[in-house]
Design an enzyme around this catalytic site. Structure first.
Site, short mmCIF file in Angstrom:
data_model
loop_
_atom_site.label_atom_id
_atom_site.label_comp_id
_atom_site.label_asym_id
_atom_site.label_seq_id
_atom_site.Cartn_x
_atom_site.Cartn_y
_atom_site.Cartn_z
N MET A 19 0.83 -1.21 0.00
CA MET A 19 0.00 0.00 0.00
C MET A 19 0.86 1.26 0.00
O MET A 19 0.40 2.34 0.34
CB MET A 19 -0.92 -0.02 1.21
CG MET A 19 -1.86 -1.23 1.25
SD MET A 19 -3.08 -1.22 -0.06
CE MET A 19 -4.23 -0.03 0.60
N CYS A 56 5.46 -8.02 2.77
CA CYS A 56 5.71 -7.40 1.47
C CYS A 56 6.40 -8.39 0.52
O CYS A 56 7.45 -8.95 0.87
CB CYS A 56 6.57 -6.15 1.63
SG CYS A 56 6.86 -5.29 0.07
N LYS A 77 2.66 -8.16 10.53
CA LYS A 77 1.89 -8.71 9.43
C LYS A 77 2.79 -9.65 8.65
O LYS A 77 3.96 -9.33 8.42
CB LYS A 77 1.37 -7.60 8.51
CG LYS A 77 0.57 -8.12 7.32
CD LYS A 77 0.10 -7.00 6.42
CE LYS A 77 -0.68 -7.56 5.22
NZ LYS A 77 -1.12 -6.49 4.30
N HIS A 83 -1.86 -12.58 5.99
CA HIS A 83 -2.39 -12.53 4.63
C HIS A 83 -2.34 -13.95 4.09
O HIS A 83 -1.26 -14.55 4.03
CB HIS A 83 -1.55 -11.59 3.77
CG HIS A 83 -2.05 -11.45 2.37
ND1 HIS A 83 -1.65 -10.42 1.55
CD2 HIS A 83 -2.90 -12.19 1.63
CE1 HIS A 83 -2.24 -10.54 0.37
NE2 HIS A 83 -3.00 -11.62 0.40
N ASN A 120 -6.40 -11.26 6.69
CA ASN A 120 -6.21 -10.34 5.57
C ASN A 120 -6.22 -11.13 4.27
O ASN A 120 -5.69 -12.23 4.21
CB ASN A 120 -4.88 -9.61 5.75
CG ASN A 120 -4.52 -8.70 4.57
OD1 ASN A 120 -3.45 -8.83 4.00
ND2 ASN A 120 -5.41 -7.81 4.21
N ASP A 162 -8.55 -10.72 0.27
CA ASP A 162 -9.82 -10.90 -0.45
C ASP A 162 -11.03 -10.41 0.35
O ASP A 162 -12.11 -11.00 0.28
CB ASP A 162 -10.03 -12.36 -0.86
CG ASP A 162 -9.02 -12.82 -1.89
OD1 ASP A 162 -8.28 -11.98 -2.42
OD2 ASP A 162 -8.96 -14.04 -2.17
N GLY A 165 -6.55 -4.26 2.93
CA GLY A 165 -5.49 -3.74 2.08
C GLY A 165 -6.09 -3.21 0.80
O GLY A 165 -6.69 -2.13 0.76
N ARG A 166 -6.00 -4.00 -0.28
CA ARG A 166 -6.49 -3.55 -1.58
C ARG A 166 -8.00 -3.29 -1.58
O ARG A 166 -8.50 -2.56 -2.43
CB ARG A 166 -6.15 -4.58 -2.64
CG ARG A 166 -4.64 -4.73 -2.92
CD ARG A 166 -4.39 -5.82 -3.95
NE ARG A 166 -4.87 -7.10 -3.47
CZ ARG A 166 -5.31 -8.10 -4.27
NH1 ARG A 166 -5.34 -7.92 -5.58
NH2 ARG A 166 -5.71 -9.23 -3.76
#
Length: 354
Positions: A1, A85, A125, A155, A187, A189, A211-212
């Site tokens: 992000m 990341c 994360k 995630h 995290n 979807d 996030g997205r």
């Protein structure tokens, strides 16, 4: 992000609903060395609370010093460590999603961060692992508990998946079972408030991290507030309401950067996310994405059919980066010994940002 969750976007989201809004990823070395760009990136709004700062780092000493700076100078109220990341410039240095494979190095980084944080909560994360043959999340979760972290976000993808495929929510459930001592946040979807409820019901996780899903959708946090309080999500916005939010976002960016061309230029990447699913002609989309002044942008926004209703499922789903990778870029020999604590040469990036 990176390049998205700056102060203006966080303010826009906070106006919609409560939550913990985390800064862009800040590199530990850049913070310790007082890199001017980094110091500008960690400015929080006067009424922004709690102030949450996300750090990237590989070297335990540097991470510990950076967290101590945050704590002793009162720069934030919470530190989140990014081990999720997947981008090459991070993983090829042993950072982000690559680092949890080195269990003892991860432990050393977490220990240094917690020691430097004083009374500040430290969270992290992470992803499931590097790939399906090198899963790390369960071992990393236990290390996090043992080193005193306050919460973990998972995630449900590996680094090689990048943002492709479908997030593995079952992995979140397995992590929740493995580390009952601290909160586990899910995290991956979550595009709508209904997705968040489904994740929590299916996994038993203690909360969700967006996030997205908030790209071009800051009102998602309003919807989350509503459904978590037992109500229904508010009516989806019309295109006119979306246009008003776009204008507000652009104005906040200009105010933050202090230069209209800079703020409007930064806003351009958000146009496609806001308009996903709506029926908008190619020429108008292009005009919005190439505007250079607020007046020009607002003139084009006024051309949008304001009464056009929310397009439903066409507006949901992936936004931003997507697709998998053929491999994860790692330091040479990184997979040889998961117990090695050696910090790669030049592991610490000297500047923050995307």
């Amino acid at each position: 992000m990176a390049g998205v969750t700056n102060g203006p976007f966080r303010e826009l989201c906070r106006e919609q609903g409560g939550g913990l809004y985390v800064s862009e990823m800040i590199t530990s070395r850049a913070l310790v060395e007082r890199n001017p760009k980094t110091m500008a990136m960690i400015r929080f709004g006067r009424d922004e609370t709690p102030r949450s700062l996300q750090l990237y780092g590989v070297d335990p000493e540097t991470v510990g010093r950076a967290v101590r700076v945050v704590a002793e100078e009162g720069l934030a109220d919470h530190v989140d460590l990014n081990f999720g990341c997947p981008v090459p410039k991070v993983t090829r240095r042993g950072g982000g999603a690559a680092l949890p494979y080195k269990r003892e190095l991860l432990r050393a980084v977490l220990r240094a961060a917690v020691a430097g944080a004083g009374t500040l909560p430290v969270t992290m994360k992470m992803r499931k692992g590097i790939d399906d043959d090198h899963l790390t999340y369960l071992a990393a979760g236990r290390i996090a508990v043992e080193e005193g972290l306050s919460a973990i976000t998972l995630h449900g993808r590996t680094a090689v998946q990048h943002y492709g495929g479908v997030a593995d929510w079952d992995a979140i459930a397995r992590l929740k079972d493995a580390v009952p001592e601290i909160p586990v946040l899910g995290n991956g979807d979550i595009w709508t408030a209904a997705d968040a409820l489904r994740m929590m019901d299916r996994t038993g996780c203690d909360g969700v991290v967006i996030g997205r899903g908030c790209l071009g959708r800051p009102w998602l946090f309003r919807d989350l507030n509503e459904v978590f309080d037992g109500g229904d999500a508010a009516a989806a916005p019309t295109l006119g309401e979306v246009a008003a939010t776009m204008a507000r976002h652009a104005h906040l960016l200009v105010e933050c950067f202090g230069r209209e061309p800079h703020g409007v230029l930064d806003f351009r990447k958000h146009v496609g996310w806001y308009l996903k699913g709506f029926t908008v002609g190619t020429e108008l989309r292009r005009s919005l994405a190439t505007a250079s002044t607020l007046a020009e942008l607002e003139a084009h926004l006024a051309r949008l059919p304001a009464e056009q209703p929310w397009p439903g499922h066409a507006a949901d789903g992936p936004r931003g980066a997507s697709g998998g990778r053929t491999r994860v870029h790692l330091p040479e020999g990184w997979l040889d010994d998961p117990e090695a604590r050696t910090v790669p040469v030049d592991a610490e990036l000297d500047v923050s940002g995307g």
